[in-house]
Each structure stands twice: as structure tokens, then as C-alpha cells.
Design an enzyme around this catalytic site. Structure first.
Site, PDB file in Angstrom:
ATOM      1  CG  HIS A 356      -2.185  -0.777   0.992  1.00 32.45           C
ATOM      2  ND1 HIS A 356      -3.316  -0.253   0.426  1.00 32.45           N
ATOM      3  CD2 HIS A 356      -2.445  -2.067   1.241  1.00 32.45           C
ATOM      4  CE1 HIS A 356      -4.240  -1.205   0.360  1.00 32.45           C
ATOM      5  NE2 HIS A 356      -3.731  -2.318   0.842  1.00 32.45           N
ATOM      6  CE  LYS A 545      -6.527  14.065  -0.526  1.00 30.46           C
ATOM      7  NZ  LYS A 545      -6.513  12.799  -1.231  1.00 30.46           N
ATOM      8  NE  ARG A 546      -5.249  10.441   9.647  1.00 27.88           N
ATOM      9  CZ  ARG A 546      -5.052   9.554  10.625  1.00 27.88           C
ATOM     10  NH1 ARG A 546      -5.898   8.558  10.794  1.00 27.88           N
ATOM     11  NH2 ARG A 546      -4.043   9.687  11.474  1.00 27.88           N
ATOM     12  CE  LYS A 551      -3.146  10.914   2.616  1.00 29.38           C
ATOM     13  NZ  LYS A 551      -3.934  10.231   1.562  1.00 29.38           N
ATOM     14  CB  THR A 653     -10.243   5.069  -2.242  1.00 22.10           C
ATOM     15  OG1 THR A 653      -9.937   5.408  -0.883  1.00 22.10           O
ATOM     16  CG2 THR A 653      -9.533   3.783  -2.627  1.00 22.10           C
ATOM     17  CE  LYS A 657     -14.081   6.978  -0.164  1.00 17.90           C
ATOM     18  NZ  LYS A 657     -13.376   7.345   1.095  1.00 17.90           N
TER      19      LYS A 657
HETATM   20  C1  LIG Z   1     -12.108   7.381   1.366  1.00 19.98           C
HETATM   21  C2  LIG Z   1     -11.660   7.848   2.696  1.00 19.98           C
HETATM   22  C3  LIG Z   1     -10.308   8.110   2.915  1.00 19.98           C
HETATM   23  C4  LIG Z   1      -9.259   7.978   1.836  1.00 19.98           C
HETATM   24  O1  LIG Z   1      -9.110   9.215   1.194  1.00 19.98           O
HETATM   25  P1  LIG Z   1      -7.837   9.524   0.267  1.00 19.98           P
HETATM   26  O2  LIG Z   1      -8.147  10.845  -0.304  1.00 19.98           O
HETATM   27  O3  LIG Z   1      -7.781   8.452  -0.765  1.00 19.98           O
HETATM   28  O4  LIG Z   1      -6.649   9.539   1.157  1.00 19.98           O
HETATM   29  C5  LIG Z   1      -9.923   8.569   4.162  1.00 19.98           C
HETATM   30  N1  LIG Z   1     -10.819   8.743   5.158  1.00 19.98           N
HETATM   31  C6  LIG Z   1     -12.127   8.516   4.975  1.00 19.98           C
HETATM   32  C7  LIG Z   1     -13.067   8.752   6.107  1.00 19.98           C
HETATM   33  C8  LIG Z   1     -12.595   8.056   3.751  1.00 19.98           C
HETATM   34  O5  LIG Z   1     -13.901   7.807   3.587  1.00 19.98           O
END
Ligand SMILES: *Cc1c(COP(=O)(O)O)cnc(C)c1O
Length: 810
Positions: A356, A545-546, A551, A653, A657
Site C-alpha cells: 500500500h 483526507k488524512r 498529500k 480512493t 468518491k
Molecule cells: C475514502 C476515505 C479516505 C481515503 O481518502 P484519500 O483521499 O484516498 O486519502 C480517508 N478517510 C475517509 C473517512 C474516507 O472515507
């Protein structure tokens, strides 16, 4: 016709309230009501699960075991009702019984048993594996506390405990009779029986009981039901009676406390390795319980483990469950008495590994001494595996010590989990095309040349039933009308048919109206929760995102600061009004990430209070980003910020979304953005920045961020202001020094300054495009229409075909 009518559900709910809580509906609180609903669905699923289990046994089907230290499940009530085909019936039943269905759905705590993308992926994969009728089980730890809840106080992150079980346990079924025992510590003794046979015995150490608490997983459009097994930890001796009877009461319960701390809390570091002894205990605890449980059931069915690898695939989600490898060896050698070669053959035909991340700070390297004291038998097996592998490498690389060293399993007093996976797994996959290429070309290049067939790609995906149909009902309705009804729910590619409407003014208008309405709904939610009034006429530009330096939330901040300075200098400065939305948790020990959150809040306070920004620029940090917040936000988003340094984000991911909900992407060619770009073409995405190979090249040539600072006056002004800070008087020189000089790390390690000008241009292009609503809507439609490939059903079909070799529902 659904199997259960509204009336059926009402009766079942009333029954649950009486039997489990001793009350009638008029005495029930909303919590009772939620739990009763959950239990009713749980019963339906567990009846189906028994049938599924029977069928799997009858047909001797090959099973998938998905091991992950994280499953970020979020809420389940609406999801399960949806998959069971009784969502409308359940809503009706709830309302008839005098409760509000939306309020009840809101009561459910998120099952936050994960940090971010990796854990959410596991949750989406459970849904798709079940929907595609694959016999599959997920395994993890039943953490008492999930990912912490985030509060922002005076602009800074404060962490609160996430105690989800008092309400969330309504979904869990304890299976006490399937308890396993996991051994820690002590010493290993070799014993020979009278026939000269070798046995292993343990002296001292402690046992911890692993008790399953199963969560049923319903598929969509099928009766097939799988299970997520959550292991809880308990001591075999609740109190030490010897100590107790001598009056040492606290000491008497100490062991129990020590055992139970294993399942106490999820480690909150995303993409970061912490060499903590408790974390190693968690890993071994869950892996050992899982392997014992699979082996016990297999033996009950087949009477032997000799055909184990024909009937099971163990898929490991990153290296966190890597100890399955020596643990399965231990069972085959010590308990079954198999020889090394046979045991190794079984193990290496059972276990597959998904990588990952290639961030070096995330690679697990456990100190020898920790493993040796905590897991003495596992340590012996690791040495043997390592020695044999090293001999093999020496031969293959004709004694090239550099290569042997890089690929070794044990080296310099550390066990390198990724190398162990490469050595023992029959398949190794990355999570996007770019990431998988980097694994082959770079990180695991030598292993790749040795065994190219082992290396695969499976691009991540998301559960489009949750992330589109369930959370965006208006868009779902439009797709149904345009794409042949609900066909797309099981055939995500069917959303392609939307594209016929790319020049249809009424469809484009409808899409724009849906987005506008979703923005209003989200703004109402934010107003209710925080009192902040979002400007729904402005573009919703979102980065959630985190929080991680790679990032690059800070790059977004640089650009917002730039816009703000332009506005201050010239109140007539023309640009497209924007609401910038952020959501991000920082690992509690990640000081730089916490400073960036503080900075976003300082910037936000200044901008939102400045009359020059009124109706034009707004910045809001959304507290406690989590699955249930993402579900509200995605349908309302217009621009998706996917701006990581190229080569650093394995897939992402969140990007998918947004795309499915009709947001356009501003992003680098990183992770799955590359494949999104392939789908939609240059004209339907806002790309910018260095590409992965250019990043590497620039680093190699000696990147000097200071030159960008000196040569771009606007950039310099931005950085100087951030150093000084905003209206709250907090200075951010730590952050700006990191960009210009490094402060221990390389200066601007993630190349924000190198990408700034290009990012600013892409932002301007996005702003320009937004001014033509019809054009924007067409681009959004094309993004949705071509997002089917990012459904996790596609990912799971790929795994089933290329790695697991199991049949799936057609
Ligand atoms: C989908 C999701 C992530 C992943 O987001 P990335 O932008 O791909 O890092 C992180 N936290 C939550 C709550 C999510 O639903």
C-alpha cells in the site's frame, strides 16, 4: 417483492424491544430503537449466513480470508437495509413506530476501526466480495476505541476517545465457543518423544484468549452473506486467586488488564510505522487467532491440512498481518508435524500480499529483540526462513552482496516485513497502475527480475452502491432514468450510458440542479452543526483526507493565501468565488501535521472575517472527518483536490468518491489519478505539476526550493506571510523553514514550491471553466459516466481472476 414488508419489520422490532430491553415502543429511547432495528437486520443476515456456510461446505469451495488491522466500516443500518432490499420498508416501519428514520440513522456511531484509505478499502472489498458471491471472511481486532474523534479548539486538534461499542455492538454476535488461545513470551524448549520425534514445548509466558465477535456482511442482490470476524482479547484467568486471597486485589486483576489492553485502541498513525511492542502484540494476536480458526475449521472438514492451500487464500492488506507466514508455518510444523518443505509449500501457495505504500517511514521493520522476547518460537522460524532465502538469493545473484542485503528478511537486527512478504507470498500487488510499476521498477526491482510473474496490479475501487447510490439519491435517480434502471448497481460500467446525454441541455441542467441542491443540503447540515453559513453560490473546492505532508494540504494553503493577497491588493481582482473545505485528522504524534491544521484554521479565521472576501472567498475546516461526514460531503463537492507529490500516493480512493459524485479533479499524475485521466482525457480534468519520474530526476539533480522562493515574487510574499502568520498572531516559521531550509528533513521534501506555479495555473483553469455552468456540467457528466471502472466490484473481479482464482457471480 421484498422478503420483508414494513409490517413484518415493525413486528420484529417490537419483539426485539420487548425481549432485549423489556420495553414497549412508547417507552423506547432512540438508542433502543436503533439497536432493535440493527438486531432485526442482524437476525436476517445471520440466517442467510448459515445457509451460505452450508453451501460453501457442501461444494468444498475455495475461500478468501482478508486480513487487515483496519476495517473502516462507518455506519451499517442504512447500508444493510439497502443491501437486503428493505430500506424503504425499514424507513416506513421506523416512522410508523413514531420515530424519525433520518434521526435514527444519525444516531449510529461510525465503526471507525481504521485510519483512512487502507481501512476503508477493506470495508468496500467486503461489500463487493459478498455481492459477487465469493466465500470470504474479513478478520481484524475488535478495538474498544476506534480512530479518535477530533475537536478543534482554538484552531488546534484535540483528540477524544471514540467509544463506539456501547451502541455499535448491536451488530456483533459473540461466538464464545470459537475462542482461540494465543501464546506470548516464555521460552521454547525442544522435546524429543520416545521415537526420537521432535516437539516444541513452551516454558512460562502468558496466554491471551481471542473471542470472536462476528459482524454479518450482506451482499446486494444476493442472499450470499459473509462475516467480518472481530477478535476481542480476554485473559483466561479473570483474577489470580492466589494473589486475591492474600489481599493483593489490584495485582490479582493485573494480568487481565494486560491481556485486554491488546484490543483497547486502534493505532492512529496512517502511513507510518511505530515500532511499539503493543502494536506487535496486536498483530500477532489477531494473526494467530485467525490462522488457528481457519485451520480448526479446515481440519474439521477435511481431517488434514495437506490440501490447505487448495481451499484457502489468505490476502494480507499491507504488511501489518505478515506474521501469518511464520504462524501458519508453526502450526504445520509444530502441531501437524509436517516437514519444512511441505509446510513451506502450503504457506507459499496460500498467502498473497497487497503493498500500500512506498514511503520509507511507513515500511515495517521490527527489531529482532522485540520479536525474540515476545514471540520466541516465531523468531526461530523467521531465522530459518531468512537463512534459506538468503542462501537462495546468494545463488541467484552470484553473491552480489548489495542485492542480497537489500532483499534480506532479517538484516542489521531488524525483520523487514515487506521482504518477508515478497519471499513467501505467491502474489504481490500494487494498488494502481503507476504504483505497481514503481514497485517493479524501483522498490522491489531485484525481486521482480527473479520472479516477474508474481507481481500484479489491482487498481483500488470503491463500493459504488454506498458511495453513489445510497448517499446521492438524486443522482442515483438520474442514472436509473438514463442507464436502464438499477442495472448499474451490479454492472457499474452501465453508467457509461449517461454519456449519450453529454449534449442534452435538460440532462445537463438536471445534473447541475442536483449538485446545487446537494450543496444546499450540506450547507444546512454545516449550519446546524457549527453555525457557519457556507456560500452555496461559490464553487465547493474540497480537500478531505488524512493530514500528511505528502498529500500537500500546505500547497492548497499556499494558493489560498495567494488568492487572499491578490484580493487585498486589488479588491476588483477577478476570480471565481470559492468555498475551500478541508477535513483531516493528524496522527496525535505528528507535530508538523498538527501545525498545518492550526495554520488552516488561522487562515480561515482571517479570511472569513475580512469583508474583502465576502461572497468570494471562504475557508472552512470541517471537524472530525470520517466516513459518515464524507457521505454527506461527496454529493456536494465540485472540485476534488488530489494534489500529492507524484509517486507518493499509492492509489487514493477519495479521488474516486468525488469522481462518481460528479466533482472534477484538480490533481497531479499520481496513484489512480493517472487512470482517471486516461478515462476522461485532458479536457475533463485539471492536471498540473511534476510527474513521478520528473520528481525523482529533480531530486537526483539537487532540488533547491529556495530558488523558487527567490524567483517568484508572489510565492515569496505568500511564504513570508505564512511565516508571520495571520490575525490570531500565531507565526508559522517552523513550517516555512521546512519549505525553505528543511529543519532536519530535506528542504521542501514534497516539492510544493516546484509545483506552485503549475498548481496556480490549474486552479485558474478550473475557475474559468466553472464560469460556464453548462460546460462544467458536461465535464461532470463525463466524469460520472466513466467512473464505473473505479467500482470495487471491478477490483474484486480482478483479484478473483488474476490472484485468487475463484469464480464470481457473472
Ligand atoms: C475514502 C476515505 C479516505 C481515503 O481518502 P484519500 O483521499 O484516498 O486519502 C480517508 N478517510 C475517509 C473517512 C474516507 O472515507
Amino acid at each position: 417483492m421484498p422478503e420483508y414488508t414494513k409490517k413484518d419489520l415493525e413486528e420484529l422490532i417490537i419483539g426485539k424491544l420487548r425481549r432485549n430491553f423489556g420495553r414497549d415502543v412508547d417507552e423506547a429511547t432512540a438508542i433502543h430503537m436503533f439497536k432493535a432495528c440493527a438486531m432485526v437486520l442482524r437476525d436476517i443476515m445471520s440466517a442467510r449466513q448459515l445457509k451460505t456456510e452450508d453451501k460453501v461446505q457442501r461444494t468444498h469451495a475455495r475461500q478468501i480470508h482478508y486480513l487487515s488491522l483496519e476495517f473502516l466500516m462507518g455506519r451499517s443500518l442504512m447500508k444493510n437495509a439497502y443491501n437486503l432490499g428493505v430500506l424503504e420498508e425499514l424507513k416506513g416501519a421506523i416512522e410508523d413506530l413514531g420515530f424519525s428514520a433520518p434521526d435514527l440513522f444519525e444516531i449510529e456511531p461510525d465503526a471507525g476501526l481504521g485510519n483512512g484509505g487502507l481501512g476503508r478499502l477493506a470495508a468496500c472489498y467486503l461489500d463487493s466480495m459478498t455481492t459477487l458471491e465469493i466465500p470470504a471472511t474479513g478478520y481484524t481486532i475488535c478495538y474498544e476505541l476506534g480512530i479518535f474523534k477530533q475537536k478543534i479548539i482554538d484552531g488546534q486538534q484535540v483528540e477524544l476517545a471514540d467509544n463506539w461499542l456501547p451502541v455499535g455492538d448491536a451488530w456483533l454476535i459473540p461466538k464464545v465457543d470459537e475462542t482461540e488461545k494465543v501464546h506470548f513470551g516464555g521460552r521454547v524448549k525442544d522435546v524429543w518423544d520416545e521415537n526420537g520425534g521432535h516437539r516444541v514445548a513452551y516454558e512460562g509466558g502468558t496466554d491471551v484468549l481471542a473471542i470472536p465477535r462476528d459482524m454479518e456482511i450482506a451482499g446486494y442482490g444476493t442472499e450470499h452473506t459473509n462475516v467480518l470476524r472481530l477478535w476481542d482479547a480476554k485473559s483466561p484467568d479473570p483474577v489470580d486467586m492466589k494473589l486475591f486471597s492474600t489481599g493483593q486485589y489490584l495485582k490479582a486483576v493485573e494480568q487481565q488488564a494486560m491481556a485486554e489492553v491488546i484490543a483497547k485502541v486502534l493505532y492512529p498513525e496512517d502511513n507510518h510505522y511505530e515500532g511499539k511492542s503493543l502494536r506487535l502484540k496486536q498483530q500477532y494476536f489477531f494473526v494467530s487467532a485467525t490462522v488457528q480458526s481457519i485451520c480448526r475449521k479446515h481440519k474439521a472438514e477435511y481431517g488434514t491440512l495437506r490440501n490447505f492451500h487448495e481451499k484457502h487464500v489468505i490476502q494480507i492488506n499491507d504488511t501489518h498481518p505478515t506474521l501469518v507466514i511464520p504462524e501458519l508455518m508453526r502450526i504445520l510444523l509444530d502441531q501437524e508435524g509436517y516437514g519444512w518443505d511441505e509446510a513451506w509449500h502450503i504457506v507459499t501457495h496460500t498467502v498473497a500480499y497487497t503493498n500500500h505504500t512506498i514511503l520509507s517511514e511507513a515500511l515495517e521493520r521490527w527489531p529482532q529483540q522485540l520479536i525474540e522476547t515476545l514471540l520466541p518460537r516465531i523468531w526461530q522460524l523467521l531465522i530459518e526462513i531468512s537463512n534459506r532465502y538468503q542462501a537462495q538469493l546468494n545463488e541467484a545473484f552470484h553473491g552480489d552482496q548489495a542485492k542480497v542485503r537489500d532483499m534480506a528478511v532479517i538484516w542489521g537486527g531488524e525483520v523487514r516485513m515487506a521482504n518477508l512478504c515478497i519471499c513467501a507470498c505467491f502474489a504481490v500487488n500494487g494498488v494502481s497502475a503507476l504504483h505497481s510499476e514503481i514497485l517493479k521498477k524501483d522498490v522491489f526491482h531485484d525481486a521482480y527480475t527473479q520472479n516477474p510473474g508474481k507481481f500484479k496490479n489491482v487498481t483500488n475501487g470503491i463500493d459504488h452502491r454506498r458511495w453513489l447510490s445510497e448517499i446521492n439519491p438524486a443522482l442515483d435517480a438520474l442514472i436509473r432514468e438514463c442507464c436502464g434502471g438499477d442495472d448499474y448497481l451490479l454492472r457499474p460500467d452501465a453508467v457509461q450510458k449517461l454519456e449519450k446525454y453529454r449534449d442534452d441541455p435538460s440532462a445537463l441542467k438536471r445534473l447541475a440542479d442536483i449538485k446545487a441542491e446537494n450543496k444546499r443540503a450540506f450547507a444546512n447540515y454545516v449550519a446546524r452543526e457549527t453555525g457557519i453559513i457556507l456560500n452555496t453560490d461559490a464553487m465547493f473546492d474540497v480537500q478531505v483526507k488524512r493530514l500528511h505532508e505528502y498529500k500537500r494540504q500546505l500547497l492548497n494553503v499556499l494558493h489560498i493565501t495567494y488568492l487572499y493577497q491578490r484580493l487585498k491588493a486589488d479588491p476588483n481582482f477577478q476570480f471565481t468565488p470559492r468555498v475551500y473545505l478541508f477535513g483531516a485528522k493528524a496522527a496525535p504524534g505528528y507535530a508538523v501535521a498538527k501545525q498545518i491544521i492550526h495554520l488552516i484554521n488561522s487562515l480561515s479565521a482571517t479570511i472569513n472575517a475580512d469583508p474583502v472576501c465576502r461572497d468570494r472567498l471562504q475557508v472552512v475546516f470541517l471537524e472530525n472527518y470520517r466516513v459518515s461526514l464524507a457521505e454527506k460531503l461527496m454529493p456536494a463537492s465540485e472540485l476534488s483536490e488530489q494534489i500529492s507529490t507524484a509517486g507518493k500516493e499509492a492509489s487514493g480512493t477519495g479521488n474516486m468518491k468525488f469522481m462518481m459524485n460528479g466533482a472534477l479533479t484538480i490533481g497531479t499524475l499520481d496513484g489512480a489519478n493517472v487512470e482517471m485521466h486516461q478515462q476522461v482525457g485532458d479536457e475533463n480534468i485539471f492536471l498540473f505539476g511534476l510527474k513521478a519520474d520528473e520528481v525523482a530526476e529533480k531530486k537526483a539533480r539537487g532540488y533547491r526550493s529556495y530558488e523558487y522562493y527567490m524567483q517568484d515574487a508572489a510565492l515569496k510574499a505568500v511564504i513570508d506571510q505564512i511565516a508571520r502568520g495571520f490575525d490570531d498572531g500565531v507565526a508559522y516559521t517552523d513550517l516555512t523553514n521546512r519549505l525553505l531550509f528543511g529543519n532536519g528533513a530535506p528542504a521542501d521534501e514534497y516539492m510544493l514550491l516546484a509545483d506552485f506555479a503549475s498548481y496556480r495555473d490549474a486552479q485558474a483553469r478550473a475557475g474559468q471553466a466553472y464560469l460556464d455552468p453548462k460546460d462544467w456540467s458536461r465535464m461532470a457528466l463525463i466524469n460520472i459516466a466513466r467512473s464505473g471502472i473505479f467500482a470495487s466490484d471491478r477490483s474484486i473481479r480482478d483479484y478473483a481472476r488474476d490472484i485468487w482464482h475463484v469464480p464470481v457471480k457473472k
